[in-house]
Design a protein around this motif. Structure first.
Motif, mmCIF file in Angstrom:
data_model
loop_
_atom_site.group_PDB
_atom_site.id
_atom_site.type_symbol
_atom_site.label_atom_id
_atom_site.label_comp_id
_atom_site.label_asym_id
_atom_site.label_seq_id
_atom_site.Cartn_x
_atom_site.Cartn_y
_atom_site.Cartn_z
ATOM 1 N N GLU A 203 -10.859 -10.941 15.381
ATOM 2 C CA GLU A 203 -9.516 -10.692 15.894
ATOM 3 C C GLU A 203 -8.850 -11.993 16.337
ATOM 4 O O GLU A 203 -7.657 -12.202 16.121
ATOM 5 C CB GLU A 203 -9.590 -9.728 17.094
ATOM 6 C CG GLU A 203 -10.022 -8.313 16.715
ATOM 7 C CD GLU A 203 -11.537 -8.138 16.611
ATOM 8 O OE1 GLU A 203 -12.280 -9.137 16.628
ATOM 9 O OE2 GLU A 203 -11.980 -6.984 16.510
ATOM 10 N N ASP B 31 0.754 -9.628 22.545
ATOM 11 C CA ASP B 31 1.069 -8.584 21.578
ATOM 12 C C ASP B 31 0.472 -8.902 20.212
ATOM 13 O O ASP B 31 -0.031 -8.016 19.523
ATOM 14 C CB ASP B 31 2.591 -8.390 21.468
ATOM 15 C CG ASP B 31 3.087 -7.492 22.588
ATOM 16 O OD1 ASP B 31 2.251 -6.735 23.163
ATOM 17 O OD2 ASP B 31 4.288 -7.536 22.917
ATOM 18 N N GLU B 32 0.535 -10.167 19.852
ATOM 19 C CA GLU B 32 -0.069 -10.532 18.571
ATOM 20 C C GLU B 32 -1.573 -10.275 18.601
ATOM 21 O O GLU B 32 -2.159 -9.800 17.628
ATOM 22 C CB GLU B 32 0.223 -11.999 18.244
ATOM 23 C CG GLU B 32 1.653 -12.216 17.772
ATOM 24 C CD GLU B 32 1.975 -13.702 17.628
ATOM 25 O OE1 GLU B 32 2.529 -14.072 16.594
ATOM 26 O OE2 GLU B 32 1.677 -14.477 18.559
ATOM 27 N N ARG C 172 -3.051 -8.057 20.386
ATOM 28 C CA ARG C 172 -3.238 -6.599 20.331
ATOM 29 C C ARG C 172 -3.066 -6.102 18.906
ATOM 30 O O ARG C 172 -3.773 -5.209 18.453
ATOM 31 C CB ARG C 172 -2.262 -5.893 21.267
ATOM 32 C CG ARG C 172 -2.641 -6.082 22.708
ATOM 33 C CD ARG C 172 -1.836 -5.174 23.628
ATOM 34 N NE ARG C 172 -1.910 -5.689 24.974
ATOM 35 C CZ ARG C 172 -0.948 -6.366 25.585
ATOM 36 N NH1 ARG C 172 0.210 -6.579 24.977
ATOM 37 N NH2 ARG C 172 -1.120 -6.827 26.805
ATOM 38 N N HIS C 173 -2.121 -6.717 18.211
ATOM 39 C CA HIS C 173 -1.914 -6.305 16.819
ATOM 40 C C HIS C 173 -3.186 -6.587 16.003
ATOM 41 O O HIS C 173 -3.651 -5.742 15.233
ATOM 42 C CB HIS C 173 -0.726 -7.055 16.210
ATOM 43 C CG HIS C 173 -0.627 -6.878 14.722
ATOM 44 N ND1 HIS C 173 -0.264 -5.681 14.129
ATOM 45 C CD2 HIS C 173 -0.901 -7.738 13.700
ATOM 46 C CE1 HIS C 173 -0.306 -5.817 12.811
ATOM 47 N NE2 HIS C 173 -0.693 -7.052 12.519
ATOM 48 N N SER C 174 -3.737 -7.773 16.186
ATOM 49 C CA SER C 174 -4.957 -8.103 15.437
ATOM 50 C C SER C 174 -6.077 -7.132 15.785
ATOM 51 O O SER C 174 -6.855 -6.718 14.923
ATOM 52 C CB SER C 174 -5.388 -9.536 15.729
ATOM 53 O OG SER C 174 -4.399 -10.431 15.298
ATOM 54 N N ALA D 117 -5.715 -4.120 16.644
ATOM 55 C CA ALA D 117 -5.413 -2.844 15.982
ATOM 56 C C ALA D 117 -5.798 -2.906 14.508
ATOM 57 O O ALA D 117 -6.380 -1.961 13.962
ATOM 58 C CB ALA D 117 -3.922 -2.506 16.143
ATOM 59 N N VAL D 118 -5.506 -4.043 13.871
ATOM 60 C CA VAL D 118 -5.855 -4.170 12.451
ATOM 61 C C VAL D 118 -7.363 -4.037 12.270
ATOM 62 O O VAL D 118 -7.858 -3.333 11.380
ATOM 63 C CB VAL D 118 -5.366 -5.532 11.898
ATOM 64 C CG1 VAL D 118 -5.947 -5.775 10.500
ATOM 65 C CG2 VAL D 118 -3.857 -5.575 11.855
ATOM 66 N N GLU E 247 -5.791 -6.705 5.852
ATOM 67 C CA GLU E 247 -4.786 -5.768 5.345
ATOM 68 C C GLU E 247 -5.039 -5.465 3.866
ATOM 69 O O GLU E 247 -4.965 -4.318 3.429
ATOM 70 C CB GLU E 247 -3.373 -6.351 5.516
ATOM 71 C CG GLU E 247 -2.949 -6.567 6.975
ATOM 72 C CD GLU E 247 -3.454 -7.884 7.593
ATOM 73 O OE1 GLU E 247 -4.168 -8.645 6.900
ATOM 74 O OE2 GLU E 247 -3.138 -8.149 8.764
ATOM 75 N N ALA F 151 -6.251 -1.248 22.361
ATOM 76 C CA ALA F 151 -5.231 -2.174 21.875
ATOM 77 C C ALA F 151 -4.050 -2.229 22.827
ATOM 78 O O ALA F 151 -2.989 -2.741 22.495
ATOM 79 C CB ALA F 151 -4.780 -1.777 20.483
#
Ligand SMILES: Nc1ncnc2c1ncn2[C@@H]1O[C@H](COP(=O)(O)OP(=O)(O)O)[C@@H](O)[C@H]1O
Ligand SMILES: Nc1ncnc2c1ncn2[C@@H]1O[C@H](COP(=O)(O)OP(=O)(O)O)[C@@H](O)[C@H]1O
Ligand code: SF4
Ligand code: SF4
Ligand code: SF4
Lengths: 285, 388, 424, 422
Positions: B45, B164-165, B167-169, B171-172, B212, B281
């Motif tokens: 992450e 936030d970035e 958290r995005h990672s 989530a991915v 992704e 996340a």
């Protein structure tokens, strides 16, 4: 009554055994045939041998055809069993009461411990180094100009066995050359090779737990010199391992195919109980 | 894409020791950077969030001839590091700007020091994961390590991610983990439909491409499987244990399946599944990652086991979860973590009446006859005397 | 003189070791608590401050090796399912336990009341105590010493260790011994440690003298014995090192060489630095191969596994927990590869060595993985070619005397040739 | 003139080199190491001295005689040696017959032996006059095949059978090979000179006989060096000798690879020929010359045919087995699957070279210049594979291969001997 066949496809020969088993332990050997492959197409040899064995057995229905060895691809087989599984069972059929099989092939040796029903409990295989393998012995014999059948007799005559000091199967030739030049007899050299092989086998056997005699199968089972050396080597370790008997059988080469036929019957019965009945009759028809 | 096409796509990536997909990805944008990580667990992450393409470095398998790697390792050290060094010395890893060395074992740990000396321009970090699942001191230590790593990575990539970035990672990767869990579950249920060879190639490809892309391909694969069901065979179900670091050659995986064993659970590429649950996340991201490791890490040989009964029960639980018939301990030769654990795991399995066999491999093993024979004998014994 | 050296300190050492094992054997009766722990990162002072006795399984294993018992123990462990490939110390220990746990002194070793797993730079340690825990069913406490991955002790890591000491290790010891943590007592032991450490360093650094009055490897493994095992922080330890230091200084002043199993070595011909643990099963034969060539090891890294004191570190009674964290972090096994290389290079320079040798043992990945890189780097930095030999710690199967002798001979001849070349 | 001797007691062959005071080679000798090592060393040394004296003859007659004349003399000499050994063999054979033959066969047996020896002698004399075919100079090889052939012709299945003849031969040939014999220059040069009846050589021969070649020092090395009857100071490790020898042959050498029959060594040397690093393989045939020898036997090919055949390959096959014996089995399996001989052979050559590369890597890489020695350097496919892999992995390197490379170790030993004198 269940009729089954075992097909053992080896590197040198195809062996087929046809057997009849009844529900309560009766096992009858109906026919067994071995054919050398000699550079022919294996599938043909298998067909031929199988047909001959079925004919000799005089049966018209076979319930299960079990293959073993390199026989995984036989199209009309019902199921395949691996060599250690079948050798253990076949050897037990040939010599009841044994506890382990030592299958000595050209490159690999396998020691298989079994229970009283011929189930594999544990096994050990030699590694990817040919030191002490059958091929090793063959190479040495070739150098000494001794034919395959003579090896055993000569080895037994040894008076002062000479150990081969090098462990490498190939470099040992140099040691042997040196021995010959030192005037050591062929017998003593062969016995020395047998002894180092026997030591290796003892190491394999030592790491297994089993009760009963050791049955030697495979290409070198007929080498009386090796058997003698193995007996002597085991006797030397008697304190540690207990008394271990070494046996073999004239039909030892059929151990695999007998095992495949017998396990075939077992599997057939088990599957029938579960409602899956397979018959291998198509081929026999 | 059809199943066959997907598998071929994955196989090409697996076979390609030059990491062409990684190089292509880098070439698309001049500022992009790639970071390697060795087995087993690395916090991908953080790499993702700081803008790196995380690349799994798993050695060259049987596709790589070792010419210089032997100059670095004695014969009694496992094969993985010498093949990793071979890759590096032949320039095949020169696209990595950073390499992470998890505390999997002393070999990988020492390799981190070698990397520092050999490649002074590459960012090298030894990742000392916490050994005790202590939510106090250990979690704090690990959060500290992660923060330290984050700072360093941001320094190398030039991108300092926002929360936030991050958290995005997270989530991915939650999604990736979920996908892998789905794939594993499917194979467990219908192993004939998801041959391990295919699953393995897919996951392996996933370690050289952005998460992704992996997710997209994996979805296609799932669809392809449903469209192309296969027939079940009279095989035994086995769990593979011990192959978490140095990966077995594909031929070994195939040999096991061809010998009549369905692999229904394994520890290949374990880092993928090291966190067994989603990482929250919505929390402090670094803290959440740290806590996840402490709370939801996969029990494995690479970490200290705090529960005295842990090793005893592990195999029983794993076999039950996979409804397997037996265990194959397949370990790389000279692999300390796997081999030192094996007697304990095996004792536990045997107490629970689970049949086991064990063998050792190297990633470049070329001959499988031995393995086939052993796996086959094992399958026989399960077939003949197992419950089924 | 030679006899005096051998006699005084050796007699002392033999006595103290015998007493210790005797006490251990009595422990089940006396009720003294027993804590097993490892040499690198051993917290002997802390253990002593709780009145408990330390047992160091590695020392038992190496002693079994020297007494030629290890082969059988290892075979026993392998029969029980342990792999051929893993560290033979573990297998030797497990085999010994299975054979009745008779320690190297011939007395029975007590069961541990606590396994204090100080995880200091060797992965095998963790597994070793997991395995022992299965056998002994006793409490285990894990003390995670972060590796010096970047070549230094980071403040957060120190903090993490302190927290573990306070939250895990001390409570575990309190529970097992039923005593409260007594910092004053700990300070007292640390004080004694520092005194012995001063004398040990003086002994180690005697290797800088030409000719060297000590062998910094074969001889020194005896010298470091007490401080690496049960006697750091004890009065016996202090006395031993005082005596040893006096003896060594005397030899040094007289320009004498080291004592070897074959008697005093005079006419030192080669000065070597050695990296890697020795082989124990053929320790004397191995040593003799050096002594016969008049090769003296002036410094070695193995003798720093239980603590690196010669670069200034001393246990500090003023910061009891902090000093223990510093100590653990600085053990040789916990240093990264670049730091190990620096250390060897420094030894070669400071001890005026004209050769260096790596004994790579099959058992130990912590030491061995990367040693070939060490060899190349050290060669590059010092311009001195090194020698590389392979053996094992306590597995007699992996000691090939002929091979090693061949390599050593070639190596010494190479040094001769270089010298001849340089002067020519 | 003072000279020095270096002896390399190898696993397959034993080599000796004699140097003069300037370090120039006077003579080289080689024999196989089958017999006991002392003897092998003595024989190799004798051969080297003979060689040296022939060199003296050549020098002496340079102006007056052709090289051809000396070559004939040399052949005559070799024949005298052989006949001498043959006579000894005959004596032993007859003794053996007297000892072990059944009484009724004693006479015909003796006669058969005498007949065989007579015919061999006649064949050899004929060969001397008409030197058509080259063949091994080792006594066993030379006499063995002739004995076999003639025994087959005259063997009588009902009386003195072929088997009986070969039986006594096998017993005695070993003894001939293993007893020290007078094979020196002085012993046979007279007869040889008489045989060539070229009086113009007499003066040169006399000069060579009288020439004082007392070795001032001897150094031994090689696999069997520990068994040489030399004090420790006169033994050097084979690594050092190979390094120094290669340096002497090619002064620019920095890396040496020696692939012999039973071991492979990778050695790094500095500008003065001093070894700075080395690696050797252990006692496993995979990775030494014997690997290829074994494969050649499996394919019923001669060693010299192996490389050229492999060079025909367009697509080498990856060999999975490490072990020589397993590789032999894999070879058969692949042949039966229809793979091409040359492709498999190319794969086998690549396998041995890869192993050598890993040894080189361990010893410290490949520096310029690179010298390849040992028997395998005679194999063009191996040389090519080495060249390619070095190019790929280390870049451009000068590759030295000497026709005399088999003497590298002995040369190094002789150079060490020279230093002891100097
Ligand atoms: N404390 C010491 N001080 C000096 N030398 C020692 C010491 N301990 C051992 N040695 C050296 O190591 C050698 C072997 O010691 P040890 O193994 O104790 O002997 P033994 O096998 O007779 O019991 C001794 O001969 C001595 O040279
Ligand atoms: N004419 C030849 N062509 C190709 N290879 C050869 C030839 N002669 C010898 N060899 C190779 O060289 C090996 C023997 O090498 P050598 O250096 O003589 O061995 P050693 O030094 O151990 O006595 C043989 O095993 C073979 O592979
Ligand atoms: S030592 Fe010999 S038998 Fe063993 S692997 Fe090597 S070549 Fe094969
Ligand atoms: S395979 Fe095992 S020993 Fe090797 S690096 Fe991985 S974990 Fe360590
Ligand atoms: S692996 Fe090395 S450091 Fe660890 S216990 Fe074994 S010998 Fe000691």
């Amino acid at each position: 009554m269940i009729t089954t066949a075992g097909i053992d496809v080896g590197s040198g020969a195809v062996k087929v055994t046809v057997m009849r088993t009844d529900g309560d332990g009766g096992e009858t050997l109906l026919a067994q045939i071995s054919t050398r492959i000699r550079r022919r197409e294996i599938a043909k040899v298998v067909d031929e041998t199988f047909d001959a064995a079925v004919e000799a057995a005089g049966v018209d229905e076979i319930h299960y055809i079990g293959t073993t060895g390199e026989g995984g691809e036989v199209p009309y087989a019902t199921g395949h069993f691996y060599g250690m599984t079948t050798h253990a069972r076949g050897a037990l059929y040939l010599t009841p009461g044994i506890g382990a099989v030592l299958d000595v092939g050209a490159l690999h040796t396998r020691a298989v411990a079994m229970d009283g029903h011929g189930r594999v409990k544990d096994y050990k295989m030699t590694s990817q180094c040919a030191s002490g393998s059958g091929q090793f012995l063959e190479n040495i014999a070739r150098y000494l100009g001794v034919s395959h059948d003579e090896i055993g007799e000569l080895s037994i005559l040894a008076t002062k066995p000479e150990k081969v000091s090098s462990i490498c199967a190939v470099l040992a030739e140099t040691d042997v050359i040196n021995m010959v030049s030192r005037g050591i007899t062929t017998s003593d050299i062969l016995r020395g090779v047998h002894e180092s092989m026997a030591e290796r086998f003892v190491r394999l056997l030592r790491s297994l737990e089993f009760a009963g005699a050791v049955f030697v199968s495979g290409g070198l089972a007929s080498d009386t010199g090796l058997l003698t050396a193995l007996r002597d080597a085991l006797a030397k370790k008697e304190l540690e391992l207990g008394k271990l008997e070494v046996v073999t059988h004239d039909d030892a080469i059929f151990a695999g195919s007998i095992g495949a036929a017998l396990w075939g019957a077992f599997r057939y019965r088990k599957l029938s109980q579960h409602g899956v009945a397979w018959t291998a009759a198509s081929k026999v028809a | 894409m059809t199943r066959a096409e997907l598998v071929e796509w994955a196989r090409d990536i697996y076979d390609d020791l030059d990491f062409t997909v990684v190089r292509q990805w880098l070439a698309e944008h001049p500022t992009r950077k790639a970071a390697g990580y060795l087995p087993v667990y690395a916090p991908r992450e953080l790499l993702h969030a700081t803008g790196f393409l995380p690349v799994g470095v798993h050695g060259g398998g049987d596709r790589l001839e070792i010419i210089r790697g032997d100059a670095f390792y004695q014969s009694y050290i496992c094969h993985l590091p010498r093949s990793v060094i071979e890759l590096a010395q032949s320039g095949r890893l020169d696209m990595l700007s950073a390499v992470l060395f998890p505390s999997t074992c002393d070999v990988i740990r020492n390799l981190s020091g070698m990397w520092k000396l050999l490649y002074p321009d590459v960012y090298v970090r030894y990742i000392d994961v916490p050994q005790v699942p202590d939510p106090g001191a250990a979690a704090e230590f690990w959060a500290g390590e992660l923060n330290h790593l984050l700072d360093d990575l941001a320094g190398v990539s030039g991108h300092r991610p926002t929360d936030d970035e991050l958290r995005h990672s997270i989530a991915v990767y939650n999604e990736t983990r979920e996908m892998i869990r789905t794939l594993y579950a499917l194979r467990r249920e219908r192993p004939w439909d998801v041959p391990t060879e295919e699953l393995y190639l897919l996951l392996r490809a996933g370690e050289s491409i952005p998460p992704e892309t992996f997710l997209a391909r994996a979805r296609q694969y799932l669809a392809a499987v449903e469209a192309d069901p296969k027939r079940p065979r009279d095989n035994s179900r086995v769990v593979i244990v011990g192959a978490f670091c140095e990966q077995p050659p594909l031929g070994l995986i195939k040999s096991i399946e061809r010998a009549g064993c369905y692999i229904v659970d394994d520890d290949f590429l374990l880092g993928n599944r090291f966190l067994t649950h989603d990482v929250p996340a919505d929390a402090n991201p670094v803290r959440a990652l740290a806590d996840a490791f402490i709370r939801n890490d996969m029990a494995s040989s690479v970490l200290y086991e705090i529960d005295p009964m842990g090793k005893r029960n592990l195999m029983k639980n794993r076999v039950a979860a996979a409804s397997a018939d037996g265990i194959i301990f397949a370990t790389p030769s000279f692999c300390d973590p796997a081999l030192l654990d094996q007697p304990m795991l095996r004792a536990g399995a045997e107490t629970a009446g689970i049949p086991c066999i064990a063998f050792k491999y190297a990633e470049n093993t070329g001959q499988f006859q031995q393995f086939r024979e052993q796996a086959g004998t094992f399958a026989d014994s399960i077939k003949l005397w197992g419950a089924a | 003189m030679a006899e005096a050296l051998k006699d005084r300190s050796m007699v002392l050492q033999k006595e103290m070791i015998a007493n210790h094992f005797e006490r251990l054997a009595q422990a089940p009766e006396t009720g003294e608590k027993v804590v097993y722990t490892f040499v690198p990162g051993n917290l002997t002072e802390l253990i002593r401050s709780f009145g408990a006795l330390p047992v160091l399984p590695e020392i038992n294993a190496l002693q079994s090796g020297m007494r030629k018992l290890s082969g059988e123990y290892i075979a026993e462990a392998e029969r029980a399912g342990h792999s051929e490939d893993v560290c033979t110390y573990v297998k030797c220990d497990i085999g010994m336990m299975r054979a009745g746990n008779i320690g190297p002194g011939g007395t029975k070793l007590p069961k541990p009341d606590l396994l204090l797993l100080s995880y200091t730079g060797c992965y095998t340690f963790m597994k070793w105590f997991e395995l022992l825990r299965e056998e002994y069913d006793c409490p285990t406490v894990m003390f995670h010493v972060p590796y010096q991955g970047d070549g230094k002790l980071e403040p957060e890591h120190r903090e993490y260790m302190l927290r573990q000491l306070r939250e895990q290790v001390i409570p575990a010891l309190e529970k097992v011994t039923g005593r409260k943590y007594d910092e004053e007592k700990l300070r007292h032991h640390l004080q004694l440690s520092a005194m012995a450490e001063d004398d040990l360093v003086a002994v180690l650094q005697a290797g800088k003298t030409v000719p060297s009055p000590i062998d910094g490897y074969f001889g020194t493994v005896y010298y470091v014995g007490p401080i690496f095992s049960a006697f750091r922080g004890t009065q016996e330890g202090v006395d031993y090192y005082r005596a040893l230091r006096e003896e060594v200084e005397e030899r040094s002043a007289l320009g004498l060489g080291p004592i070897t199993p074959e008697g005093p070595l005079e006419g030192e011909k080669y000065r070597l630095v050695v990296e890697g643990p020795p082989n124990w099963t053929h320790f004397r034969d191995f040593w003799k191969m050096f002594a016969d060539e008049k090769a003296v090891v002036v410094a070695s890294t193995y003798t720093k596994v239980g603590g690196t004191y010669d670069f200034g570190f001393r246990h500090d009674p003023n910061d009891p927990l902090g000093t223990m964290a510093d100590y653990c972090s600085g053990c040789y096994t916990n240093l990264n590869l670049p730091a190990r290389i620096d250390m060897i290079v420094r030894y070669i320079e400071e001890y005026k060595a004209d050769g260096f040798l790596i004994n790579s043992v099959k058992s130990c990945n912590s030491f061995s993985a990367g040693q070939l890189m060490i060899l190349r780097e050290v060669e590059k930095r010092t311009g001195i070619p090194g020698a590389f030999i392979e053996s094992d710690l306590v597995d007699p199967r992996y000691f090939s005397a002929a091979n090693i002798k061949n390599r050593l001979e070639s190596y010494f001849q190479m040094i001769d040739a270089r010298r001849a070349g340089r002067t020519a | 003139m003072s000279c020095v001797v270096g002896i390399d007691l190898g696993s397959t062959t034993t080599k000796a080199v004699i140097l003069d005071g300037n370090g120039d080679v006077l003579g080289r000798g080689i024999t196989n190491s089958r017999s006991n090592y002392d003897l092998a060393a003595a024989v190799a040394k004798t051969e080297a001295f003979i060689n040296a004296r022939f060199g003296l003859i050549e020098q002496r007659v340079e102006a007056t005689e052709t090289a051809e004349a000396v070559a004939i003399l040399r052949r005559a000499f070799v024949m005298e040696q052989l006949l001498h050994q043959l006579r000894r063999l005959e004596v032993l054979l007859l003794e053996e017959v007297d000892k072990s033959a059944p009484p009724q066969l004693a006479r015909p047996f003796r006669e058969a032996i005498e007949e065989i020896c007579r015919r061999i002698t006649a064949e050899e004399e004929a060969r001397f006059r008409q030197p058509a075919l080259l063949r091994s100079d080792f006594f066993r090889d030379a006499v063995g095949s002739a004995f076999m052939r003639i025994a087959e012709q005259i063997g009588d299945p009902t009386g003195v059978s072929f088997d009986r003849l070969i039986g006594v031969y096998d017993k005695c040939i070993i003894r001939v090979e293993n007893e020290p014999m007078d094979l020196d220059f002085r012993d046979h040069i007279g007869d040889a000179l008489a045989r060539v009846s070229n009086p113009r050589l007499a003066d040169a021969v006399e000069y060579a006989v009288a020439y004082d070649l007392t070795p001032a020092a001897t150094v031994g090395t090689g696999y069997g060096r520990a068994r040489l009857p030399f004090p420790k100071e006169q033994i050097r490790s084979e690594i050092l000798c190979h390094g120094l020898g290669a340096h002497a042959m090619f002064p620019g050498t920095r890396t040496v690879l020696d692939i012999g029959g039973q071991d492979t060594k990778a050695i790094q040397v500095d500008g003065a020929g001093i070894v700075t690093g080395f690696q050797m393989n252990d006692r496993c045939a995979a990775g030494c010359g014997r690997y290829l020898g074994y494969i050649a036997d499996e394919m019923s090919l001669g060693l010299h045919e192996l490389g050229p055949l492999a060079e025909l390959s367009k697509r080498s096959v990856k060999i999975n087995s490490t072990c020589t014996v397993f590789a032999g089995a894999e070879l058969r399996e692949r042949l039966s699957l229809g793979e091409k001989r040359e492709d498999i052979l190319a794969g086998l050559h690549r396998a041995i070279v890869i192993r050598a590369m890993s040894l080189l890597a361990r010893s410290g890489g490949v520096d310029d210049e690179f010298t390849f020695t040992g028997g395998v350097a005679k194999n063009p496919a191996a040389v090519r594979a080495i060249r390619e892999l070095i190019q790929e992995n280390y870049g451009e390197r000068t590759l030295n291969i000497s026709p005399e490379s088999i003497y590298t170790g002995a040369l190094g030993a002789a150079l060490f001997a020279n230093r002891m004198v100097a």
